[in-house]
Scaffold this motif. Sequence first.
Motif, mmCIF file in Angstrom:
data_model
loop_
_atom_site.group_PDB
_atom_site.id
_atom_site.type_symbol
_atom_site.label_atom_id
_atom_site.label_comp_id
_atom_site.label_asym_id
_atom_site.label_seq_id
_atom_site.Cartn_x
_atom_site.Cartn_y
_atom_site.Cartn_z
ATOM 1 N N UNK A 1 0.818 -1.214 0.000
ATOM 2 C CA UNK A 1 0.000 0.000 0.000
ATOM 3 C C UNK A 1 0.853 1.266 0.000
ATOM 4 N N UNK A 2 2.153 1.159 0.159
ATOM 5 C CA UNK A 2 3.005 2.343 0.212
ATOM 6 C C UNK A 2 3.056 3.041 -1.147
ATOM 7 N N UNK A 3 2.984 4.361 -1.154
ATOM 8 C CA UNK A 3 3.197 5.098 -2.411
ATOM 9 C C UNK A 3 4.650 4.946 -2.858
ATOM 10 N N UNK A 4 4.898 5.376 -4.079
ATOM 11 C CA UNK A 4 6.262 5.308 -4.586
ATOM 12 C C UNK A 4 7.190 6.141 -3.710
ATOM 13 N N UNK A 5 8.384 5.662 -3.491
ATOM 14 C CA UNK A 5 9.348 6.318 -2.616
ATOM 15 C C UNK A 5 10.566 6.797 -3.372
ATOM 16 N N UNK A 6 11.628 7.126 -2.622
ATOM 17 C CA UNK A 6 11.721 6.996 -1.164
ATOM 18 C C UNK A 6 10.876 8.040 -0.424
ATOM 19 N N UNK B 1 7.234 18.145 8.021
ATOM 20 C CA UNK B 1 6.056 17.421 7.571
ATOM 21 C C UNK B 1 6.520 16.183 6.813
ATOM 22 N N UNK B 2 5.860 15.063 7.051
ATOM 23 C CA UNK B 2 6.274 13.783 6.491
ATOM 24 C C UNK B 2 5.492 13.451 5.219
ATOM 25 N N UNK B 3 6.109 12.608 4.382
ATOM 26 C CA UNK B 3 5.404 12.100 3.205
ATOM 27 C C UNK B 3 4.288 11.138 3.594
ATOM 28 N N UNK B 4 4.506 10.407 4.708
ATOM 29 C CA UNK B 4 3.522 9.396 5.095
ATOM 30 C C UNK B 4 3.533 9.186 6.597
ATOM 31 N N UNK B 5 2.339 9.112 7.184
ATOM 32 C CA UNK B 5 2.171 8.698 8.576
ATOM 33 C C UNK B 5 1.637 7.271 8.578
ATOM 34 N N UNK C 1 2.613 16.183 4.848
ATOM 35 C CA UNK C 1 2.691 17.196 3.805
ATOM 36 C C UNK C 1 1.419 17.221 2.966
ATOM 37 N N UNK C 2 1.059 18.371 2.402
ATOM 38 C CA UNK C 2 -0.035 18.395 1.428
ATOM 39 C C UNK C 2 0.275 17.414 0.292
ATOM 40 N N UNK C 3 -0.686 16.587 -0.040
ATOM 41 C CA UNK C 3 -0.447 15.563 -1.051
ATOM 42 C C UNK C 3 0.189 14.308 -0.490
ATOM 43 N N UNK C 4 0.542 14.347 0.807
ATOM 44 C CA UNK C 4 1.124 13.182 1.459
ATOM 45 C C UNK C 4 0.046 12.175 1.848
ATOM 46 N N UNK C 5 0.463 11.113 2.561
ATOM 47 C CA UNK C 5 -0.432 9.997 2.798
ATOM 48 C C UNK C 5 -0.478 9.575 4.269
ATOM 49 N N UNK C 6 -1.599 8.988 4.633
ATOM 50 C CA UNK C 6 -1.770 8.354 5.943
ATOM 51 C C UNK C 6 -2.183 6.906 5.688
ATOM 52 N N UNK C 7 -1.399 5.976 6.210
ATOM 53 C CA UNK C 7 -1.670 4.552 6.028
ATOM 54 C C UNK C 7 -2.041 3.940 7.374
ATOM 55 N N UNK C 8 -3.240 3.378 7.444
ATOM 56 C CA UNK C 8 -3.768 2.817 8.697
ATOM 57 C C UNK C 8 -4.048 1.345 8.503
ATOM 58 N N UNK C 9 -3.435 0.508 9.328
ATOM 59 C CA UNK C 9 -3.709 -0.932 9.332
ATOM 60 C C UNK C 9 -4.048 -1.320 10.762
ATOM 61 N N UNK D 1 -4.974 10.017 1.142
ATOM 62 C CA UNK D 1 -4.101 11.089 0.643
ATOM 63 C C UNK D 1 -4.641 12.436 1.107
ATOM 64 N N UNK D 2 -3.757 13.226 1.712
ATOM 65 C CA UNK D 2 -4.134 14.564 2.165
ATOM 66 C C UNK D 2 -4.257 15.484 0.969
#
Length: 285
Positions: A58-63, A122-126, A149-157, A282-283
């Motif tokens: 589920x992770x977006x493209x990195x790093x 601000x992080x790319x992903x929480x 960050x704006x356009x960043x992501x939150x991943x919840x499992x 995605x924010x």
Amino acid sequence: MGKKRLDSRSVGLDVAAELVKWLTGAENLHYGLWTGLEVNASNLGAAQAAYTAKLFAFLPDGPLSILDIGGGAGETAKELIALGHRVEIVVPSRCLADRCRNNAPQAKVHEMTFEDFEAAERFNLCLFSESFQYIPLETALDKALKVTQPGGHVLIADCFRSEGFAVAGEVRPPGGGHPIAKFRKAVAALPVEELASEDITEAVAPSIVLEQELFHVFGKAVDRIDSELLIKRPGTRWATAHLLKLILGRRRLARLDARLRGNFRTSEAFIRNNRYMITLLRKLP
């Protein structure tokens, strides 16, 4: 000065990390993904590795710059760093914070609750990997967006209570977390886009069976010691039982007895009362 409350959850997580490391060689504290695997202790490591692979899909493209919220013993952070991501960890337990520093020395560890965390960037992903349920719902979502960050992501499992979640007497069913309906309503009100959501309840449910079998082993050991004391040291047995009642109280003792000797923690009960979801948000800019 009032009595300090015993942090049983922190103690339990620390003990669990030791036990899982003994069984698997790693200190993963999350559920396993059991699709295609026989449910036994020898497959726990493979099931947890399958869970991690599912999560990372589920992770977006990195790093990416990732804030691992409630990062357990640092095993997930270690694997994220190996993939080229930069990771910071927020974890309130001193014991687990030390394990994070040992397992993922490249990660910056913040030994505090997420509620107290203040980000300098601000992080790319929480990432919430089985930590979301331990933080008040609105606080977890609002603060995650604040440090993303704006356009960043939150991943919840994590595990959520289904609409049919029910407590019979004093014994809670396996699982828990925030009510799934309340979570969905809260997400719908946020400035986010839901990119993906997958229900993996049935695939993780056998973890409950393995956990219950382990508690039964402990229960048999306790019963064997108790019967020996009853015959040979009845005074010691009485004093020990009385002390446990004073320390734990009737309700906690009842719950402990149900854990050690009961059969209510089943895959079916978990599936009936819970939804285990992986959700990527995605924010919006």
